[in-house]
Scaffold this active site. Structure first.
Site, PDB file in Angstrom:
ATOM      1  N   CYS A 113      -2.132  -1.080   7.803  1.00 50.89           N
ATOM      2  CA  CYS A 113      -1.103   0.313   7.294  1.00 50.89           C
ATOM      3  C   CYS A 113      -1.285   0.709   8.709  1.00 50.89           C
ATOM      4  O   CYS A 113      -0.207   1.878   8.761  1.00 50.89           O
ATOM      5  CB  CYS A 113      -1.332   1.506   5.971  1.00 50.89           C
ATOM      6  SG  CYS A 113      -0.794   0.779   4.979  1.00 50.89           S
ATOM      7  N   CYS A 164      -5.254   1.744   6.405  1.00 53.15           N
ATOM      8  CA  CYS A 164      -6.330   0.620   6.373  1.00 53.15           C
ATOM      9  C   CYS A 164      -5.798   0.142   7.820  1.00 53.15           C
ATOM     10  O   CYS A 164      -5.059  -0.007   8.381  1.00 53.15           O
ATOM     11  CB  CYS A 164      -6.063  -1.256   5.314  1.00 53.15           C
ATOM     12  SG  CYS A 164      -4.209  -0.961   5.555  1.00 53.15           S
ATOM     13  N   HIS A 178       0.618  -1.507  -0.244  1.00 50.75           N
ATOM     14  CA  HIS A 178       0.178   0.108  -0.365  1.00 50.75           C
ATOM     15  C   HIS A 178       0.586   1.137  -0.019  1.00 50.75           C
ATOM     16  O   HIS A 178       2.050   1.070   0.211  1.00 50.75           O
ATOM     17  CB  HIS A 178      -1.349  -0.200   1.112  1.00 50.75           C
ATOM     18  CG  HIS A 178      -2.504  -0.776   1.023  1.00 50.75           C
ATOM     19  ND1 HIS A 178      -2.436  -1.146   2.366  1.00 50.75           N
ATOM     20  CD2 HIS A 178      -2.313  -1.835   0.561  1.00 50.75           C
ATOM     21  CE1 HIS A 178      -3.889  -2.167   2.028  1.00 50.75           C
ATOM     22  NE2 HIS A 178      -3.380  -2.967   0.859  1.00 50.75           N
ATOM     23  N   GLU A 185       1.000   3.563   2.196  1.00 49.62           N
ATOM     24  CA  GLU A 185       2.246   3.445   3.429  1.00 49.62           C
ATOM     25  C   GLU A 185       3.700   2.941   3.255  1.00 49.62           C
ATOM     26  O   GLU A 185       4.225   3.211   4.127  1.00 49.62           O
ATOM     27  CB  GLU A 185       1.023   3.828   4.258  1.00 49.62           C
ATOM     28  CG  GLU A 185      -0.446   4.795   4.928  1.00 49.62           C
ATOM     29  CD  GLU A 185      -1.596   4.034   3.616  1.00 49.62           C
ATOM     30  OE1 GLU A 185      -1.454   3.099   2.457  1.00 49.62           O
ATOM     31  OE2 GLU A 185      -2.116   4.041   3.896  1.00 49.62           O
TER      32      GLU A 185
HETATM   33 ZN   LIG Z   1      -3.009  -0.307   3.485  1.00 49.13          ZN
END
Ligand SMILES: [Zn+2]
Length: 147
Positions: free
Chosen positions: A87, A78, A53, A55
């Site tokens: 994350c 998330c 992701h 991040e």
């Molecule tokens: Zn994430």
């Protein structure tokens, strides 16, 4: 020298996220910028499902404690462990000092939980920065599928 504000760094994060289409789909195109003392130290964007992701990509390139770092993320981090670790938990484990989020994640698995996790860990959270602009770009890609 004029110091950049939250809006300008969020605009950079948004810019990061616009370059990942269509390879990130069905993950939503999210951008992340890490800033220390008004200087961008890392950038990230969401990759194909199962890969980083936004991040996680930014965190990977920035070693050490991030207590003096502000993370600008276009979407709420998330909170759940899907195909990749949460994350929000990753940011907390790196001692991130401050997270600035443009918009809430309406995904039923997240929906405020990511922000709640950060706050519960003592992280300063600022919401809604550049929210309208980010939402106009990002909303069509939300809830397209599993992350
Ligand atoms: Zn994430």
């Amino acid at each position: 020298m004029r110091v950049k504000g939250h809006g300008e760094f969020m605009a950079l994060a948004l810019e990061q996220s616009t370059q990942v289409l269509p390879s990130c789909l069905p993950n939503p195109p999210v951008g992340c910028v890490l800033v220390r003392s008004s200087v961008v130290v890392a950038t990230g964007f969401t990759q194909a499902p199962g890969r980083h992701h936004a991040e996680a990509m930014a965190l990977q390139s920035t070693p050490g404690s991030l207590h003096d770092v502000i993370a600008y993320v276009t979407l709420e981090p998330c909170s759940f462990y899907g195909r990749t670790p949460s994350c929000a938990v990753s940011l907390i484990s790196r001692s991130i000092g401050h997270v600035v989020v443009a918009m809430h994640d309406p995904d039923s698995r997240n929906n405020g939980r990511g922000i709640a996790l950060l706050k519960a860990a003592g992280v300063t959270v600022t919401e809604g920065v550049l929210g309208k602009e980010v939402s106009a770009f990002l909303t069509p890609y939300l809830n397209l599928g599993l992350k």
